[in-house]
Write an enzyme that holds these catalytic residues in place. Sequence first.
Site, PDB file in Angstrom:
ATOM      1  N   HIS A 313       0.853  -1.185   0.000  1.00 29.05           N
ATOM      2  CA  HIS A 313       0.000   0.000   0.000  1.00 29.05           C
ATOM      3  C   HIS A 313       0.887   1.234   0.000  1.00 29.05           C
ATOM      4  O   HIS A 313       1.932   1.240   0.621  1.00 29.05           O
ATOM      5  CB  HIS A 313      -0.926   0.013   1.233  1.00 29.05           C
ATOM      6  CG  HIS A 313      -2.098   0.909   1.040  1.00 29.05           C
ATOM      7  ND1 HIS A 313      -2.043   2.257   1.291  1.00 29.05           N
ATOM      8  CD2 HIS A 313      -3.341   0.650   0.576  1.00 29.05           C
ATOM      9  CE1 HIS A 313      -3.213   2.788   0.988  1.00 29.05           C
ATOM     10  NE2 HIS A 313      -4.019   1.847   0.554  1.00 29.05           N
ATOM     11  N   ASP A 370      -8.035  -5.357   0.046  1.00 24.69           N
ATOM     12  CA  ASP A 370      -8.572  -6.051  -1.116  1.00 24.69           C
ATOM     13  C   ASP A 370      -8.069  -7.470  -1.267  1.00 24.69           C
ATOM     14  O   ASP A 370      -8.557  -8.209  -2.125  1.00 24.69           O
ATOM     15  CB  ASP A 370      -8.323  -5.217  -2.375  1.00 24.69           C
ATOM     16  CG  ASP A 370      -9.277  -4.051  -2.393  1.00 24.69           C
ATOM     17  OD1 ASP A 370     -10.413  -4.246  -1.927  1.00 24.69           O
ATOM     18  OD2 ASP A 370      -8.899  -2.963  -2.813  1.00 24.69           O
TER      19      ASP A 370
HETATM   20  N1  CMC Z   1       4.249  -7.438  -5.105  1.00 23.69           N
HETATM   21  C1  CMC Z   1       5.596  -7.423  -5.268  1.00 23.69           C
HETATM   22  N2  CMC Z   1       6.364  -6.333  -5.082  1.00 23.69           N
HETATM   23  C2  CMC Z   1       5.753  -5.198  -4.718  1.00 23.69           C
HETATM   24  C3  CMC Z   1       4.353  -5.137  -4.530  1.00 23.69           C
HETATM   25  C4  CMC Z   1       3.609  -6.303  -4.731  1.00 23.69           C
HETATM   26  N3  CMC Z   1       2.288  -6.292  -4.555  1.00 23.69           N
HETATM   27  N4  CMC Z   1       4.008  -3.885  -4.165  1.00 23.69           N
HETATM   28  C5  CMC Z   1       5.142  -3.170  -4.136  1.00 23.69           C
HETATM   29  N5  CMC Z   1       6.210  -3.964  -4.461  1.00 23.69           N
HETATM   30  C6  CMC Z   1       7.615  -3.568  -4.494  1.00 23.69           C
HETATM   31  C7  CMC Z   1       7.888  -2.698  -5.705  1.00 23.69           C
HETATM   32  O1  CMC Z   1       8.311  -3.490  -6.814  1.00 23.69           O
HETATM   33  C8  CMC Z   1       8.985  -1.794  -5.205  1.00 23.69           C
HETATM   34  O2  CMC Z   1      10.200  -2.521  -5.238  1.00 23.69           O
HETATM   35  P1  CMC Z   1      11.616  -1.751  -5.436  1.00 23.69           P
HETATM   36  O3  CMC Z   1      11.822  -0.953  -4.179  1.00 23.69           O
HETATM   37  O4  CMC Z   1      12.604  -2.861  -5.591  1.00 23.69           O
HETATM   38  O5  CMC Z   1      11.483  -0.890  -6.659  1.00 23.69           O
HETATM   39  C9  CMC Z   1       8.609  -1.572  -3.722  1.00 23.69           C
HETATM   40  O6  CMC Z   1       7.840  -2.728  -3.352  1.00 23.69           O
HETATM   41  C10 CMC Z   1       7.781  -0.318  -3.489  1.00 23.69           C
HETATM   42  O7  CMC Z   1       6.662  -0.372  -4.348  1.00 23.69           O
HETATM   43  P2  CMC Z   1       6.024   0.881  -5.094  1.00 23.69           P
HETATM   44  O8  CMC Z   1       5.366   0.451  -6.359  1.00 23.69           O
HETATM   45  O9  CMC Z   1       7.034   1.971  -5.176  1.00 23.69           O
HETATM   46  O10 CMC Z   1       4.910   1.302  -4.070  1.00 23.69           O
HETATM   47  P3  CMC Z   1       3.727   2.265  -4.376  1.00 23.69           P
HETATM   48  O11 CMC Z   1       3.415   2.946  -3.089  1.00 23.69           O
HETATM   49  O12 CMC Z   1       4.000   3.144  -5.534  1.00 23.69           O
HETATM   50  O13 CMC Z   1       2.527   1.277  -4.811  1.00 23.69           O
HETATM   51  C11 CMC Z   1       0.715  -0.243  -4.668  1.00 23.69           C
HETATM   52  C12 CMC Z   1       1.550   0.821  -3.932  1.00 23.69           C
HETATM   53  C13 CMC Z   1      -0.526  -0.563  -3.825  1.00 23.69           C
HETATM   54  C14 CMC Z   1       0.226   0.317  -6.028  1.00 23.69           C
HETATM   55  C15 CMC Z   1       1.589  -1.505  -4.879  1.00 23.69           C
HETATM   56  O14 CMC Z   1       1.981  -2.035  -3.631  1.00 23.69           O
HETATM   57  C16 CMC Z   1       0.850  -2.578  -5.683  1.00 23.69           C
HETATM   58  O15 CMC Z   1       0.885  -2.546  -6.919  1.00 23.69           O
HETATM   59  N6  CMC Z   1       0.179  -3.559  -4.994  1.00 23.69           N
HETATM   60  C17 CMC Z   1      -0.615  -4.551  -5.662  1.00 23.69           C
HETATM   61  C18 CMC Z   1      -1.944  -3.952  -6.081  1.00 23.69           C
HETATM   62  C19 CMC Z   1      -2.899  -3.776  -4.912  1.00 23.69           C
HETATM   63  O16 CMC Z   1      -3.085  -4.671  -4.095  1.00 23.69           O
HETATM   64  N7  CMC Z   1      -3.554  -2.594  -4.866  1.00 23.69           N
HETATM   65  C20 CMC Z   1      -4.597  -2.317  -3.880  1.00 23.69           C
HETATM   66  C21 CMC Z   1      -4.229  -1.248  -2.915  1.00 23.69           C
HETATM   67  S1  CMC Z   1      -5.405  -1.186  -1.562  1.00 23.69           S
HETATM   68  C22 CMC Z   1      -6.852  -0.625  -2.285  1.00 23.69           C
HETATM   69  C23 CMC Z   1      -6.829   0.830  -2.483  1.00 23.69           C
HETATM   70  O17 CMC Z   1      -6.701   1.573  -1.488  1.00 23.69           O
HETATM   71  O18 CMC Z   1      -6.949   1.264  -3.646  1.00 23.69           O
END
Ligand code: CMC
Length: 429
Positions: A313, A370
């Site tokens: 998240h 989710d």
């Molecule tokens: N699986 C594997 N690696 C992950 C995941 C994941 N679900 N989420 C983040 N990472 C890694 C990402 O690759 C990055 O690695 P590195 O530091 O090596 O580059 C690190 O963790 C930080 O991730 P980020 O993408 O910079 O984090 P963000 O804050 O931009 O994204 C997120 C947050 C929710 C979009 C992301 O965690 C994700 O895509 N999760 C899966 C989708 C999901 O479950 N979304 C629902 C969120 S809750 C409902 C809502 O409130 O909308």
Amino acid sequence: MTQETLTIKDNSTGKEAEFSLLKGTVGTPVIDVSALHKKMGLFTYDPGFVSTASCKSAITYIDGENGILLYRGYPIDQLAEKCSFLEVAYLLMNGELANDAEQAEFEHEIGQHAMLHEAMRSFIDGFHYDAHPMAMMVGIVGSLSAFYHSELNMDDPEHRRISAMRMLAKMPVIAAACHRHSIGFPFVYPRADLSYCENFMNMMFSLPSQKYIDKDNYIDPVAVKALNLLFILHADHEQNASTSTVRLASSTGANPYACIAAGIGALWGPAHGGANEAVLSMLEEIGTVDRIPEFINKAKDRNDPFRLMGFGHRVYKNFDPRATIIRKTCHDVLEHISGNDPLFDLALALEEYALKDEYFVEKKLYPNVDFYSGIIYKALNIPVDMFTVMFTIARTSGWVSHWLELMAEPGQRIGRPRQIYTGKGRRDL
Ligand code: CMC
């Protein structure tokens, strides 16, 4: 909001200026950089708005480090335990919980606004049967602007309130109509004698020969309770992508139904509200417990775009308080409604595996709301492609609250970010 100042110095030019440090009721202080360009000739760069507050808001507070979520000051776990979704919706929209008379009037009004214009049936019929329900939702909610434009004076708070009530009232009706259209079943009209969640279930599942709810055949209270809980947990989440989209569109003074349609479009993405649908697809793809390590390795591989859906998240970096609440309900619902679903066992095994994995621990990637919501919706017989629609119904209460807040703000300005231009410099033909 108390004020202190902070001095910013540009070492390349020696320019120095003071900026206000704004403090909310609680939470991280914020540097007011609105005069940065005027004072220093600089802009800020923050893709993804990781460190940027886009507005002031009194609706929802999140402390991501400590897993705290407050709606109008009330902790989410207390609201989830003691309130109905419509009580929470009233709270979000009005700032305080209603007394009994106010709540009764609010719910009566929701019942009054629930009906759809009959002309909307032919609009819905225009969609192909296999259109994704989120695509239909964007179109149908956007089309409300064609039905309710001329009678809307955006400067009148009462007109704005009625628009917000209409959206909250009609959203489950539109959602159920999308589902009925996709399976070729006749639409079911809303009933004023049912609660918000009962009504939705009735409109989704009622058959001419067998009413989903009547006095002899009452809906399973566990299902209604679970739906009510999920709607409360998804009701608002401060400046998330879809709410920010609604706010940005609203800042132009656009028609509110069009602004909410923009929010629905933003919610659809798998990184946001589309995650609950993506979790189910992912679990089905993994299939069996023995394949979990293979998929965990894929999620960890930087060269593989696969991510563990339902994990991580932007704001919660220790745990998602909504996930803690919903995890227990997930067990209750499955035990009560469908016995032991192998998909749920797989989900629990995946959760356990990921929580112990160094990569997920180090990056603070925990199951979010989710991860569990899709499993509950599946147990309630909600089709997978309707999962994000369920999120839409709930989040409408948050979107309209933010829209009302923004529209009432004196001196509100159009949202208009800056950029770093990386194209060609000026050149001549
Ligand atoms: N699986 C594997 N690696 C992950 C995941 C994941 N679900 N989420 C983040 N990472 C890694 C990402 O690759 C990055 O690695 P590195 O530091 O090596 O580059 C690190 O963790 C930080 O991730 P980020 O993408 O910079 O984090 P963000 O804050 O931009 O994204 C997120 C947050 C929710 C979009 C992301 O965690 C994700 O895509 N999760 C899966 C989708 C999901 O479950 N979304 C629902 C969120 S809750 C409902 C809502 O409130 O909308």
